[in-house]
Design a protein around this motif. Structure first.
Motif, PDB file in Angstrom:
ATOM      1  N   GLY B  17      46.178  37.445  42.336  1.00  0.00           N
ATOM      2  CA  GLY B  17      46.619  37.261  40.949  1.00  0.00           C
ATOM      3  C   GLY B  17      45.807  38.126  40.008  1.00  0.00           C
ATOM      4  N   LEU B  18      44.490  38.153  40.243  1.00  0.00           N
ATOM      5  CA  LEU B  18      43.610  38.962  39.402  1.00  0.00           C
ATOM      6  C   LEU B  18      44.002  40.433  39.471  1.00  0.00           C
ATOM      7  CD1 LEU B  18      41.034  38.919  37.621  1.00  0.00           C
ATOM      8  CD2 LEU B  18      39.694  39.296  39.682  1.00  0.00           C
ATOM      9  N   LYS B  19      44.392  40.865  40.686  1.00  0.00           N
ATOM     10  CA  LYS B  19      44.800  42.261  40.862  1.00  0.00           C
ATOM     11  C   LYS B  19      46.045  42.551  40.026  1.00  0.00           C
ATOM     12  CE  LYS B  19      45.991  45.434  44.601  1.00  0.00           C
ATOM     13  NZ  LYS B  19      47.399  45.203  44.982  1.00  0.00           N
ATOM     14  N   VAL B  20      46.993  41.606  40.014  1.00  0.00           N
ATOM     15  CA  VAL B  20      48.200  41.797  39.192  1.00  0.00           C
ATOM     16  C   VAL B  20      47.819  41.860  37.705  1.00  0.00           C
ATOM     17  CG1 VAL B  20      50.426  40.808  38.523  1.00  0.00           C
ATOM     18  CG2 VAL B  20      49.659  40.665  40.897  1.00  0.00           C
ATOM     19  N   SER B  21      46.885  40.999  37.287  1.00  0.00           N
ATOM     20  CA  SER B  21      46.424  41.027  35.892  1.00  0.00           C
ATOM     21  C   SER B  21      45.859  42.392  35.537  1.00  0.00           C
ATOM     22  CB  SER B  21      45.335  39.979  35.648  1.00  0.00           C
ATOM     23  OG  SER B  21      45.811  38.689  35.896  1.00  0.00           O
ATOM     24  N   VAL B  22      45.030  42.926  36.453  1.00  0.00           N
ATOM     25  CA  VAL B  22      44.394  44.223  36.194  1.00  0.00           C
ATOM     26  C   VAL B  22      45.460  45.322  36.136  1.00  0.00           C
ATOM     27  CG1 VAL B  22      42.831  45.954  37.135  1.00  0.00           C
ATOM     28  CG2 VAL B  22      42.173  43.553  37.155  1.00  0.00           C
ATOM     29  N   GLU B  23      46.428  45.277  37.069  1.00  0.00           N
ATOM     30  CA  GLU B  23      47.496  46.283  37.075  1.00  0.00           C
ATOM     31  C   GLU B  23      48.304  46.224  35.787  1.00  0.00           C
ATOM     32  OE1 GLU B  23      48.311  46.331  41.900  1.00  0.00           O
ATOM     33  OE2 GLU B  23      49.696  45.278  40.547  1.00  0.00           O
ATOM     34  N   ALA B  24      48.678  44.996  35.382  1.00  0.00           N
ATOM     35  CA  ALA B  24      49.465  44.845  34.153  1.00  0.00           C
ATOM     36  C   ALA B  24      48.680  45.384  32.960  1.00  0.00           C
ATOM     37  CB  ALA B  24      49.828  43.376  33.931  1.00  0.00           C
ATOM     38  N   THR B  25      47.354  45.122  32.948  1.00  0.00           N
ATOM     39  CA  THR B  25      46.524  45.624  31.851  1.00  0.00           C
ATOM     40  C   THR B  25      46.541  47.144  31.816  1.00  0.00           C
ATOM     41  OG1 THR B  25      45.080  43.744  32.236  1.00  0.00           O
ATOM     42  CG2 THR B  25      44.259  45.447  30.775  1.00  0.00           C
ATOM     43  N   GLY B  26      46.344  47.759  32.999  1.00  0.00           N
ATOM     44  CA  GLY B  26      46.289  49.218  33.057  1.00  0.00           C
ATOM     45  C   GLY B  26      47.585  49.856  32.590  1.00  0.00           C
ATOM     46  N   LEU B  27      48.711  49.349  33.094  1.00  0.00           N
ATOM     47  CA  LEU B  27      50.013  49.922  32.729  1.00  0.00           C
ATOM     48  C   LEU B  27      50.305  49.719  31.246  1.00  0.00           C
ATOM     49  CD1 LEU B  27      52.094  48.748  35.832  1.00  0.00           C
ATOM     50  CD2 LEU B  27      51.393  51.088  35.290  1.00  0.00           C
ATOM     51  N   GLN B  69      57.750  37.722  21.514  1.00  0.00           N
ATOM     52  CA  GLN B  69      58.198  39.079  21.818  1.00  0.00           C
ATOM     53  C   GLN B  69      58.589  39.216  23.291  1.00  0.00           C
ATOM     54  OE1 GLN B  69      55.041  41.641  20.437  1.00  0.00           O
ATOM     55  NE2 GLN B  69      55.175  40.757  18.393  1.00  0.00           N
ATOM     56  N   LEU B  70      57.796  38.568  24.165  1.00  0.00           N
ATOM     57  CA  LEU B  70      58.131  38.607  25.592  1.00  0.00           C
ATOM     58  C   LEU B  70      59.484  37.951  25.842  1.00  0.00           C
ATOM     59  CD1 LEU B  70      54.682  37.765  27.202  1.00  0.00           C
ATOM     60  CD2 LEU B  70      55.986  39.849  27.541  1.00  0.00           C
ATOM     61  N   TYR B  71      59.742  36.828  25.148  1.00  0.00           N
ATOM     62  CA  TYR B  71      61.022  36.140  25.308  1.00  0.00           C
ATOM     63  C   TYR B  71      62.174  37.042  24.877  1.00  0.00           C
ATOM     64  CZ  TYR B  71      58.900  31.577  26.297  1.00  0.00           C
ATOM     65  OH  TYR B  71      58.228  30.542  26.873  1.00  0.00           O
ATOM     66  N   SER B  85      62.516  43.928  36.015  1.00  0.00           N
ATOM     67  CA  SER B  85      61.725  42.979  36.792  1.00  0.00           C
ATOM     68  C   SER B  85      60.709  42.315  35.861  1.00  0.00           C
ATOM     69  CB  SER B  85      60.996  43.707  37.920  1.00  0.00           C
ATOM     70  OG  SER B  85      59.898  44.411  37.407  1.00  0.00           O
ATOM     71  N   PRO B  86      60.237  41.098  36.204  1.00  0.00           N
ATOM     72  CA  PRO B  86      59.301  40.387  35.327  1.00  0.00           C
ATOM     73  C   PRO B  86      58.075  41.239  34.955  1.00  0.00           C
ATOM     74  CG  PRO B  86      60.032  38.949  37.072  1.00  0.00           C
ATOM     75  CD  PRO B  86      60.624  40.287  37.358  1.00  0.00           C
ATOM     76  N   LEU B  87      57.526  41.951  35.946  1.00  0.00           N
ATOM     77  CA  LEU B  87      56.333  42.737  35.646  1.00  0.00           C
ATOM     78  C   LEU B  87      56.635  43.817  34.607  1.00  0.00           C
ATOM     79  CD1 LEU B  87      53.321  43.122  36.300  1.00  0.00           C
ATOM     80  CD2 LEU B  87      54.006  44.856  37.952  1.00  0.00           C
ATOM     81  N   VAL B  88      57.816  44.449  34.730  1.00  0.00           N
ATOM     82  CA  VAL B  88      58.188  45.490  33.769  1.00  0.00           C
ATOM     83  C   VAL B  88      58.353  44.881  32.370  1.00  0.00           C
ATOM     84  CG1 VAL B  88      59.934  47.198  33.154  1.00  0.00           C
ATOM     85  CG2 VAL B  88      59.228  46.939  35.526  1.00  0.00           C
ATOM     86  N   VAL B  89      59.002  43.695  32.312  1.00  0.00           N
ATOM     87  CA  VAL B  89      59.137  43.007  31.023  1.00  0.00           C
ATOM     88  C   VAL B  89      57.751  42.726  30.438  1.00  0.00           C
ATOM     89  CG1 VAL B  89      59.838  40.847  29.914  1.00  0.00           C
ATOM     90  CG2 VAL B  89      61.370  41.962  31.516  1.00  0.00           C
ATOM     91  N   GLY B  90      56.864  42.251  31.299  1.00  0.00           N
ATOM     92  CA  GLY B  90      55.513  41.929  30.855  1.00  0.00           C
ATOM     93  C   GLY B  90      54.788  43.148  30.314  1.00  0.00           C
ATOM     94  N   VAL B  91      54.865  44.257  31.053  1.00  0.00           N
ATOM     95  CA  VAL B  91      54.187  45.481  30.630  1.00  0.00           C
ATOM     96  C   VAL B  91      54.798  46.006  29.336  1.00  0.00           C
ATOM     97  CG1 VAL B  91      53.839  47.907  31.229  1.00  0.00           C
ATOM     98  CG2 VAL B  91      53.355  46.133  32.915  1.00  0.00           C
ATOM     99  N   LEU B  92      56.116  45.936  29.251  1.00  0.00           N
ATOM    100  CA  LEU B  92      56.814  46.374  28.035  1.00  0.00           C
ATOM    101  C   LEU B  92      56.375  45.530  26.838  1.00  0.00           C
ATOM    102  CD1 LEU B  92      59.039  48.439  27.367  1.00  0.00           C
ATOM    103  CD2 LEU B  92      60.712  46.613  27.658  1.00  0.00           C
ATOM    104  N   GLY B  93      56.344  44.205  27.023  1.00  0.00           N
ATOM    105  CA  GLY B  93      55.969  43.299  25.932  1.00  0.00           C
ATOM    106  C   GLY B  93      54.527  43.488  25.504  1.00  0.00           C
TER     107      GLY B  93
END
Lengths: 223, 216
Positions: B17-27, B69-71, B85-93
């Motif tokens: 999970g932490l890795k996903v958090s870090v990836e989302a932060t970077g993107l 905004q995410l919604y 995909s959820p991750l793309v929505v998250g990164v976009l938001g």
């Protein structure tokens, strides 16, 4: 799309909850922040240490995480509070931690001569803090306090995730039950927060004007 | 299962999970750093209409919650047949949310460059683009670095909100584990410590940067 008067009432109630939570959390956050900011500069290391831990813990995790921690972990250690109470207190403590760092910086930015002059005039500890240092530091704190106040308003949306029926929860619900179409629902939600932030911006602007009133040139007296 | 052995057994899932958090932060940071440039240019444009547009974008984003905004991205885009995909929505938001803050940081850096630099460049007959790119921007960037680092940190913490749009980052992983085992205190404390383990040292580095490079 037509909303029934019941649905309009539900939305307004949700907005009302958001306003109440935001106001209460803000009213608590800034005294906490100023007190913690002063405690951070205390003479006693134990006071500095304890406030330091408070500030780092609340700044080191997000408000959402703290909210869930309060909501799920407190009951396990025997503290039962309503989700709205937990939410309001968590938001206040979170903003308080950020405000504390601002307050500390602002207090430190008051020239040390002020402190020395107050000592030379034999002013008490309390008078020096509240009549000399804080009024000058207050000016420096205000702009970032304004941003924090808006952050608190935005943070109230997290309470929807622990079942508080505030604006975000109400609108999400209506979208999920097809009372509102998703596009009008969520764009409307943005508009709600945008409108709610306007009074905050105005209040902060008025406070800033008040804090700077002695710096404005005095109007020339008509002769 | 004892608390200790349970803690060890869930640690890999939390670290994923932490890795996903870090990836989302970077993107998201990459997106915000890039998108911040045009928004900042709008904001400092000499044309009034463009400036108003810049101010409007920035205030709408800054005065509404990230969650809302995410919604919008999560529920409204599919209405227009844009499936992400959820991750793309998250990164976009997350990325667009911080774009507003970063655009304002760029502007503060830009305004911290003395007017004499522009005048000197004009005296040397340098064009507007060269002046902006080679003279002003390098000086404007330096004091923004600590502020940007601070936003990177804030962004990392805000990835927890991505749980609301079904991204399984550190917070989401914790929630789903605790829904199975009901060990809220243990799991939430582990999660809190993992966040702190990243944020506290990172915060020290930001403070160091602030002392070294100054701040806008």
């Amino acid at each position: 799309m037509h909303l029934t008067s019941y649905e309009i009432h539900t939305i307004l109630t949700g907005i009302g909850k958001t306003v109440v939570i935001a106001v209460l959390a803000n009213v608590m956050a800034f005294p906490i922040g100023i007190a913690a900011g002063m405690a951070r500069l205390s003479r006693w290391w134990i006071v500095r240490f304890v406030t330091g831990v408070y500030i780092e813990v609340f700044r080191g995790t997000s408000a959402l995480v703290q909210l869930f921690y309060g909501y799920f972990v407190l009951p396990q250690i025997g503290i039962h509070l309503g989700s709205m109470t937990v939410g309001t207190v968590v938001l206040a403590l979170n903003a308080g931690a950020y405000a504390a760092e601002t307050a500390r910086g602002a207090i430190q930015s008051v020239p040390s001569g002020q402190m020395e002059a107050a000592a030379a005039l034999n002013l008490s500890w309390l008078t020096t803090r509240f009549r000399i240092i804080l009024p000058q530091a207050w000016r420096t704190m205000l702009p970032s306090f304004g941003n924090l106040a808006i952050d608190v308003l935005k943070g109230t949306s997290f309470l929807s995730l622990v079942g508080v029926p505030e604006a975000t929860a109400t609108i999400t619900n209506m979208s999920l039950t097809h009372a509102l179409k998703p596009d009008s629902a969520y764009v409307g939600l943005l508009v709600i927060y945008l409108v709610l932030s306007i009074p905050l911006v105005i209040v902060v602007h008025l406070l800033e004007r008040r804090a700077h009133r002695h710096l404005r040139p005095v109007a020339a007296k008509a002769t | 299962m004892s608390n200790t052995s349970y803690a060890w057994s869930v640690l890999p899932a939390l670290l994923r999970g932490l890795k996903v958090s870090v990836e989302a932060t970077g993107l998201s940071m990459a997106l915000a750093l890039i998108a911040g440039v045009p928004v900042c240019l709008l904001r400092i444009s000499r044309l009034r209409a463009l400036r108003v547009m810049g101010v409007a974008i920035i205030s709408v984003i800054r005065n509404t919650p990230l969650l809302a905004q995410l919604y919008v991205y999560f529920y409204v885009l599919p209405e227009f047949h844009i499936e992400l995909s959820p991750l793309v929505v998250g990164v976009l938001g997350l990325g667009t949310h911080f774009t507003a803050y970063i655009a304002e940081t760029y502007r503060a850096g830009y305004e911290s460059v003395p007017a004499g630099q522009w005048e000197a460049a004009a005296a040397l007959n340098l064009g507007r683009v060269i002046t902006l790119g080679r003279i002003v921007a390098p000086q404007a960037l330096r004091p923004t670095i600590p502020v940007l680092a601070n936003y990177l940190l804030a962004m990392f913490k805000d990835t927890s909100v991505l749980t609301a749009v079904t991204v399984t980052e550190l917070f989401g992983a914790t929630i789903s584990l605790s829904n199975e085992s009901f060990r809220f205190t243990l799991l939430y404390s582990m999660m809190g410590l993992l966040y702190l383990a990243v944020c506290y040292p990172a915060g020290r580095i930001v403070a160091l940067l602030e002392r070294r490079l100054g701040s806008v």
